[in-house]
Motif scaffolding. Structure first.
Motif, PDB file in Angstrom:
ATOM      1  N   PHE A 167      85.507  67.567   5.702  1.00 34.82           N
ATOM      2  CA  PHE A 167      85.198  66.161   5.427  1.00 34.82           C
ATOM      3  C   PHE A 167      84.076  65.740   6.357  1.00 34.82           C
ATOM      4  CE2 PHE A 167      85.830  61.527   5.934  1.00 34.82           C
ATOM      5  CZ  PHE A 167      85.588  61.158   4.627  1.00 34.82           C
ATOM      6  N   ASP A 168      82.922  65.536   5.809  1.00 35.54           N
ATOM      7  CA  ASP A 168      81.733  65.149   6.571  1.00 35.54           C
ATOM      8  C   ASP A 168      81.314  63.765   6.099  1.00 35.54           C
ATOM      9  OD1 ASP A 168      78.998  64.703   7.324  1.00 35.54           O
ATOM     10  OD2 ASP A 168      78.743  66.851   7.602  1.00 35.54           O
ATOM     11  N   LEU A 169      81.274  62.817   7.026  1.00 33.44           N
ATOM     12  CA  LEU A 169      80.990  61.421   6.698  1.00 33.44           C
ATOM     13  C   LEU A 169      79.641  61.203   6.025  1.00 33.44           C
ATOM     14  CD1 LEU A 169      82.040  59.729  10.064  1.00 33.44           C
ATOM     15  CD2 LEU A 169      83.430  60.099   8.034  1.00 33.44           C
ATOM     16  N   TYR A 170      78.670  62.047   6.337  1.00 31.59           N
ATOM     17  CA  TYR A 170      77.302  61.803   5.897  1.00 31.59           C
ATOM     18  C   TYR A 170      76.806  62.739   4.794  1.00 31.59           C
ATOM     19  CZ  TYR A 170      77.050  59.000  10.152  1.00 31.59           C
ATOM     20  OH  TYR A 170      77.274  58.063  11.124  1.00 31.59           O
ATOM     21  N   ASP A 171      77.514  63.828   4.526  1.00 33.26           N
ATOM     22  CA  ASP A 171      77.028  64.885   3.640  1.00 33.26           C
ATOM     23  C   ASP A 171      77.370  64.605   2.172  1.00 33.26           C
ATOM     24  OD1 ASP A 171      76.171  67.192   2.429  1.00 33.26           O
ATOM     25  OD2 ASP A 171      77.510  68.530   3.544  1.00 33.26           O
ATOM     26  N   VAL A 172      76.345  64.270   1.383  1.00 31.61           N
ATOM     27  CA  VAL A 172      76.571  63.996  -0.042  1.00 31.61           C
ATOM     28  C   VAL A 172      76.721  65.282  -0.849  1.00 31.61           C
ATOM     29  CG1 VAL A 172      75.380  61.764   0.023  1.00 31.61           C
ATOM     30  CG2 VAL A 172      74.091  63.832  -0.563  1.00 31.61           C
ATOM     31  N   LYS A 173      76.437  66.413  -0.235  1.00 32.61           N
ATOM     32  CA  LYS A 173      76.534  67.693  -0.934  1.00 32.61           C
ATOM     33  C   LYS A 173      77.753  68.507  -0.492  1.00 32.61           C
ATOM     34  CE  LYS A 173      71.526  68.162  -1.629  1.00 32.61           C
ATOM     35  NZ  LYS A 173      71.213  67.045  -2.272  1.00 32.61           N
ATOM     36  N   ARG A 174      78.664  67.869   0.246  1.00 30.82           N
ATOM     37  CA  ARG A 174      79.848  68.590   0.706  1.00 30.82           C
ATOM     38  C   ARG A 174      80.746  68.983  -0.462  1.00 30.82           C
ATOM     39  NH1 ARG A 174      84.614  65.778   0.701  1.00 30.82           N
ATOM     40  NH2 ARG A 174      84.508  63.517   0.510  1.00 30.82           N
ATOM     41  N   LYS A 175      81.601  69.939  -0.217  1.00 28.45           N
ATOM     42  CA  LYS A 175      82.586  70.376  -1.209  1.00 28.45           C
ATOM     43  C   LYS A 175      83.849  69.520  -1.054  1.00 28.45           C
ATOM     44  CE  LYS A 175      80.141  73.965  -2.500  1.00 28.45           C
ATOM     45  NZ  LYS A 175      78.981  73.495  -3.212  1.00 28.45           N
ATOM     46  N   PRO A 176      84.675  69.428  -2.111  1.00 28.49           N
ATOM     47  CA  PRO A 176      85.933  68.672  -1.983  1.00 28.49           C
ATOM     48  C   PRO A 176      86.827  69.287  -0.900  1.00 28.49           C
ATOM     49  CG  PRO A 176      85.490  69.211  -4.286  1.00 28.49           C
ATOM     50  CD  PRO A 176      84.489  69.962  -3.464  1.00 28.49           C
ATOM     51  N   VAL A 177      87.481  68.430  -0.122  1.00 28.25           N
ATOM     52  CA  VAL A 177      88.410  68.926   0.904  1.00 28.25           C
ATOM     53  C   VAL A 177      89.775  69.140   0.262  1.00 28.25           C
ATOM     54  CG1 VAL A 177      87.178  67.893   2.845  1.00 28.25           C
ATOM     55  CG2 VAL A 177      88.989  66.600   1.711  1.00 28.25           C
ATOM     56  N   ARG A 178      90.537  70.038   0.899  1.00 25.22           N
ATOM     57  CA  ARG A 178      91.887  70.341   0.421  1.00 25.22           C
ATOM     58  C   ARG A 178      92.835  70.201   1.596  1.00 25.22           C
ATOM     59  NH1 ARG A 178      89.873  71.223  -4.063  1.00 25.22           N
ATOM     60  NH2 ARG A 178      88.655  72.941  -4.848  1.00 25.22           N
ATOM     61  N   GLY A 179      94.083  69.863   1.308  1.00 26.58           N
ATOM     62  CA  GLY A 179      95.060  69.622   2.358  1.00 26.58           C
ATOM     63  C   GLY A 179      95.682  70.836   2.953  1.00 26.58           C
TER      64      GLY A 179
ATOM     65  N   LYS B 151      84.534  37.175   6.702  1.00 28.75           N
ATOM     66  CA  LYS B 151      84.330  37.779   5.386  1.00 28.75           C
ATOM     67  C   LYS B 151      83.710  39.172   5.523  1.00 28.75           C
ATOM     68  CE  LYS B 151      84.905  33.709   3.135  1.00 28.75           C
ATOM     69  NZ  LYS B 151      84.594  33.246   1.830  1.00 28.75           N
ATOM     70  N   PRO B 152      83.919  40.055   4.528  1.00 28.93           N
ATOM     71  CA  PRO B 152      83.298  41.383   4.579  1.00 28.93           C
ATOM     72  C   PRO B 152      81.959  41.441   3.848  1.00 28.93           C
ATOM     73  CG  PRO B 152      84.893  41.341   2.811  1.00 28.93           C
ATOM     74  CD  PRO B 152      84.928  39.978   3.475  1.00 28.93           C
ATOM     75  N   GLU B 153      81.135  42.352   4.292  1.00 31.34           N
ATOM     76  CA  GLU B 153      80.030  42.920   3.526  1.00 31.34           C
ATOM     77  C   GLU B 153      80.196  44.425   3.695  1.00 31.34           C
ATOM     78  OE1 GLU B 153      77.922  41.541   1.457  1.00 31.34           O
ATOM     79  OE2 GLU B 153      77.914  39.426   2.026  1.00 31.34           O
ATOM     80  N   LEU B 154      79.598  45.209   2.815  1.00 26.95           N
ATOM     81  CA  LEU B 154      79.798  46.652   2.786  1.00 26.95           C
ATOM     82  C   LEU B 154      78.585  47.383   3.346  1.00 26.95           C
ATOM     83  CD1 LEU B 154      81.279  46.845  -0.820  1.00 26.95           C
ATOM     84  CD2 LEU B 154      82.518  46.585   1.350  1.00 26.95           C
ATOM     85  N   ILE B 155      78.838  48.527   3.984  1.00 28.23           N
ATOM     86  CA  ILE B 155      77.769  49.380   4.508  1.00 28.23           C
ATOM     87  C   ILE B 155      78.093  50.828   4.169  1.00 28.23           C
ATOM     88  CG2 ILE B 155      78.872  49.475   6.796  1.00 28.23           C
ATOM     89  CD1 ILE B 155      76.028  49.699   8.009  1.00 28.23           C
ATOM     90  N   VAL B 156      77.086  51.552   3.708  1.00 23.76           N
ATOM     91  CA  VAL B 156      77.229  52.981   3.442  1.00 23.76           C
ATOM     92  C   VAL B 156      76.027  53.683   4.056  1.00 23.76           C
ATOM     93  CG1 VAL B 156      76.197  52.774   1.124  1.00 23.76           C
ATOM     94  CG2 VAL B 156      77.599  54.757   1.674  1.00 23.76           C
ATOM     95  N   SER B 157      76.297  54.743   4.822  1.00 21.06           N
ATOM     96  CA  SER B 157      75.257  55.521   5.496  1.00 21.06           C
ATOM     97  C   SER B 157      75.459  56.991   5.165  1.00 21.06           C
ATOM     98  CB  SER B 157      75.330  55.329   7.010  1.00 21.06           C
ATOM     99  OG  SER B 157      75.138  53.986   7.359  1.00 21.06           O
ATOM    100  N   LEU B 158      74.462  57.593   4.515  1.00 19.13           N
ATOM    101  CA  LEU B 158      74.584  58.976   4.067  1.00 19.13           C
ATOM    102  C   LEU B 158      73.262  59.713   4.264  1.00 19.13           C
ATOM    103  CD1 LEU B 158      76.442  58.226   0.730  1.00 19.13           C
ATOM    104  CD2 LEU B 158      77.450  59.298   2.759  1.00 19.13           C
ATOM    105  N   ASP B 159      73.347  61.023   4.421  1.00 18.99           N
ATOM    106  CA  ASP B 159      72.152  61.856   4.535  1.00 18.99           C
ATOM    107  C   ASP B 159      71.585  62.077   3.133  1.00 18.99           C
ATOM    108  OD1 ASP B 159      72.451  61.982   7.263  1.00 18.99           O
ATOM    109  OD2 ASP B 159      73.538  63.881   7.224  1.00 18.99           O
ATOM    110  N   THR B 160      70.754  61.150   2.695  1.00 17.14           N
ATOM    111  CA  THR B 160      70.208  61.154   1.342  1.00 17.14           C
ATOM    112  C   THR B 160      68.988  60.248   1.284  1.00 17.14           C
ATOM    113  OG1 THR B 160      70.740  60.776  -0.996  1.00 17.14           O
ATOM    114  CG2 THR B 160      71.662  59.216   0.578  1.00 17.14           C
ATOM    115  N   LYS B 161      68.241  60.377   0.208  1.00 16.58           N
ATOM    116  CA  LYS B 161      67.182  59.417  -0.100  1.00 16.58           C
ATOM    117  C   LYS B 161      67.542  58.654  -1.385  1.00 16.58           C
ATOM    118  CE  LYS B 161      63.321  61.945   2.002  1.00 16.58           C
ATOM    119  NZ  LYS B 161      63.302  61.184   3.205  1.00 16.58           N
ATOM    120  N   ASP B 162      68.652  59.031  -2.005  1.00 13.43           N
ATOM    121  CA  ASP B 162      69.059  58.476  -3.293  1.00 13.43           C
ATOM    122  C   ASP B 162      69.718  57.104  -3.115  1.00 13.43           C
ATOM    123  OD1 ASP B 162      69.993  57.876  -5.817  1.00 13.43           O
ATOM    124  OD2 ASP B 162      71.036  59.780  -6.107  1.00 13.43           O
TER     125      ASP B 162
END
Length: 184
Positions: A172-184, A68-79
């Motif tokens: 695309f930065d896995l941890y950065d909550v302040k990143r800008k949207p990526v474009r193709g 079964k799954p459980e979810l994990i999220v890791s980000l550079d934040t305190k929020d």
């Protein structure tokens, strides 16, 4: 008496260290309550990691028996909103969604005040090997599924180019909550 929750919390502490907080999330009165467990400074200083507790109580025909799954999220934040959203999705889509690689979950409003990102992409946990993301409990095997925040504008791009190309786009930065949207 050992319960799933007791066994899961113990397994998480053994692998990740001391728990820094737990919140309860329920999408609505008809949905199950999911706990979100927080670990500060994991995997490194300044990174907040949140793990769900309860999604693996669900059933889905695509899940292997006993796994079964459980979810994990890791980000550079305190929020803690980022972790709360993981619990919300686990509760809202309990018994409905697979929570498999490539799945996207979205809400109407931003997940956090830190960013306009309003969706999560499911993929492998960012800092764990497959072995480290697997937990053998007495009554089930749990596989952690990583969550990565997306902007609404990125969902169509992701659908168009696929996971591998999207994952490697500049910006695309896995941890950065302040990143800008990526474009193709």
């Amino acid at each position: 008496m050992d319960t799933f929750e007791t066994n899961w919390l113990k397994a998480l502490e053994e692998r990740f260290g001391e728990i820094d907080g737990i919140v309860e999330v329920q999408a609505n009165d008809d949905q199950p309550e999911i706990k979100v467990i927080y670990f500060e400074n994991l995997p490194e200083e300044g990174t907040l990691t949140a793990v769900t507790c309860g999604l693996s109580q669900a059933s889905h025909p695509d899940w292997e028996e006993g796994s079964k799954p459980e979810l994990i999220v890791s980000l550079d934040t305190k929020d803690q909103s980022w972790g709360f959203a993981a619990g919300f999705f686990a509760s809202a889509f309990f018994n409905e969604k697979r929570f498999s690689y490539g799945d996207i979950f979205q809400i109407d409003d931003p997940i956090s005040d830190e960013s306009e990102m309003s969706a999560y992409l499911v993929f492998a946990p960012s800092f764990l090997s497959q072995e480290e993301a697997t937990f053998e409990l007495p009554d089930r095997t749990i596989h952690l599924q990583g969550l990565y925040p997306l902007f609404e504008s990125e969902i169509d791009l992701y659908d168009e180019i696929g996971l591998e190309k999207f994952w490697h786009l500049d910006g695309f930065d896995l941890y950065d909550v302040k990143r800008k949207p990526v474009r193709g």
